[in-house]
Design a protein around this motif. Structure first.
Motif, short mmCIF file in Angstrom:
data_model
loop_
_atom_site.label_atom_id
_atom_site.label_comp_id
_atom_site.label_asym_id
_atom_site.label_seq_id
_atom_site.Cartn_x
_atom_site.Cartn_y
_atom_site.Cartn_z
N ILE A 168 -4.35 7.26 4.28
CA ILE A 168 -4.44 6.28 5.36
C ILE A 168 -4.77 7.06 6.62
O ILE A 168 -3.97 7.86 7.09
CB ILE A 168 -3.12 5.51 5.53
CG1 ILE A 168 -2.75 4.78 4.24
CG2 ILE A 168 -3.24 4.52 6.69
CD1 ILE A 168 -1.40 4.10 4.28
N ILE A 207 0.84 -1.21 0.00
CA ILE A 207 0.00 0.00 0.00
C ILE A 207 0.87 1.26 0.00
O ILE A 207 0.61 2.20 -0.75
CB ILE A 207 -0.98 -0.01 1.19
CG1 ILE A 207 -2.04 -1.10 0.96
CG2 ILE A 207 -1.65 1.35 1.36
CD1 ILE A 207 -2.92 -1.37 2.15
N MET A 238 1.05 4.05 -2.98
CA MET A 238 0.79 5.48 -2.74
C MET A 238 1.94 6.33 -3.28
O MET A 238 1.72 7.39 -3.86
CB MET A 238 0.59 5.74 -1.26
CG MET A 238 -0.75 5.28 -0.73
SD MET A 238 -0.98 5.65 1.00
CE MET A 238 -1.15 7.43 0.96
N PHE A 284 -8.26 -4.10 -3.68
CA PHE A 284 -8.50 -4.36 -2.27
C PHE A 284 -9.66 -5.34 -2.15
O PHE A 284 -10.72 -5.11 -2.71
CB PHE A 284 -8.89 -3.06 -1.55
CG PHE A 284 -7.79 -2.06 -1.45
CD1 PHE A 284 -7.00 -2.00 -0.30
CD2 PHE A 284 -7.53 -1.17 -2.48
CE1 PHE A 284 -5.98 -1.08 -0.19
CE2 PHE A 284 -6.51 -0.24 -2.38
CZ PHE A 284 -5.74 -0.20 -1.24
N ILE A 288 -9.97 5.06 -0.56
CA ILE A 288 -9.61 4.54 -1.88
C ILE A 288 -10.47 5.23 -2.93
O ILE A 288 -11.70 5.30 -2.80
CB ILE A 288 -9.82 3.02 -1.94
CG1 ILE A 288 -9.00 2.36 -0.85
CG2 ILE A 288 -9.46 2.48 -3.30
CD1 ILE A 288 -9.41 0.96 -0.53
N PHE A 297 -8.70 3.12 5.26
CA PHE A 297 -8.10 3.62 4.03
C PHE A 297 -9.15 4.39 3.26
O PHE A 297 -10.34 4.05 3.30
CB PHE A 297 -7.62 2.46 3.14
CG PHE A 297 -6.57 1.62 3.75
CD1 PHE A 297 -5.26 2.06 3.82
CD2 PHE A 297 -6.86 0.36 4.25
CE1 PHE A 297 -4.27 1.28 4.39
CE2 PHE A 297 -5.88 -0.43 4.82
CZ PHE A 297 -4.58 0.03 4.89
N GLN A 313 -6.91 3.66 -6.30
CA GLN A 313 -5.69 4.20 -5.71
C GLN A 313 -5.97 4.62 -4.27
O GLN A 313 -7.02 5.19 -3.97
CB GLN A 313 -5.20 5.41 -6.50
CG GLN A 313 -4.70 5.07 -7.88
CD GLN A 313 -4.24 6.30 -8.63
OE1 GLN A 313 -4.82 7.36 -8.48
NE2 GLN A 313 -3.20 6.14 -9.42
N THR A 314 -5.00 4.37 -3.41
CA THR A 314 -5.12 4.78 -2.02
C THR A 314 -4.86 6.28 -1.94
O THR A 314 -3.80 6.75 -2.30
CB THR A 314 -4.11 4.03 -1.14
OG1 THR A 314 -4.25 2.63 -1.39
CG2 THR A 314 -4.36 4.31 0.32
#
Length: 112
Positions: A82, A52, A56, A64, A91, A89, A78-79
């Motif tokens: 956090i 992760i 990033m 996920f 996303i 998360f 895409q993350t």
């Protein structure tokens, strides 16, 4: 003289069953498809965390897989963030929708 028998198949059997029985059978079929939440070991959690953070840094898309009410759901995106306070998360998927995914619901993360 030919005799024609018109068979209604399953229709005649469901007519015998009470609506409560039909609902119970449908619910039992749904329950059979449910799974228990997989438990991840420390090594796998470390791999997921590193993946992760790498994604990033390089703006990579990840898939996920999360556990929700007995089923495994998949989100590709895409993350964005956090959140260590809320333990989730954020996303962003291909349709620019933001999904909040709790840490404890993650069952797997893979590169796309």
């Amino acid at each position: 003289m030919d005799v024609v028998i018109k068979d209604r198949g399953n229709i005649k059997w469901t007519a015998i069953m009470l609506p409560e029985h039909v609902a119970a059978v449908k619910q039992e079929i749904i329950n059979l498809e449910k799974v228990n939440q997989p438990i991840l070991d420390e090594d796998r959690l470390t791999e997921i965390e590193m993946l992760i953070h790498e994604a990033m840094e390089y703006n990579l898309q990840l898939e996920f897989k999360s556990f929700k009410e007995g089923y495994i759901e998949s989100i590709i995106g895409q993350t964005q963030c956090i959140d260590y306070i809320k333990k989730e998360f954020r996303i962003k998927d291909k349709d620019d929708l933001i999904h909040n995914l709790p840490f404890q619901k993650i069952v797997d993360v893979q590169k796309v």
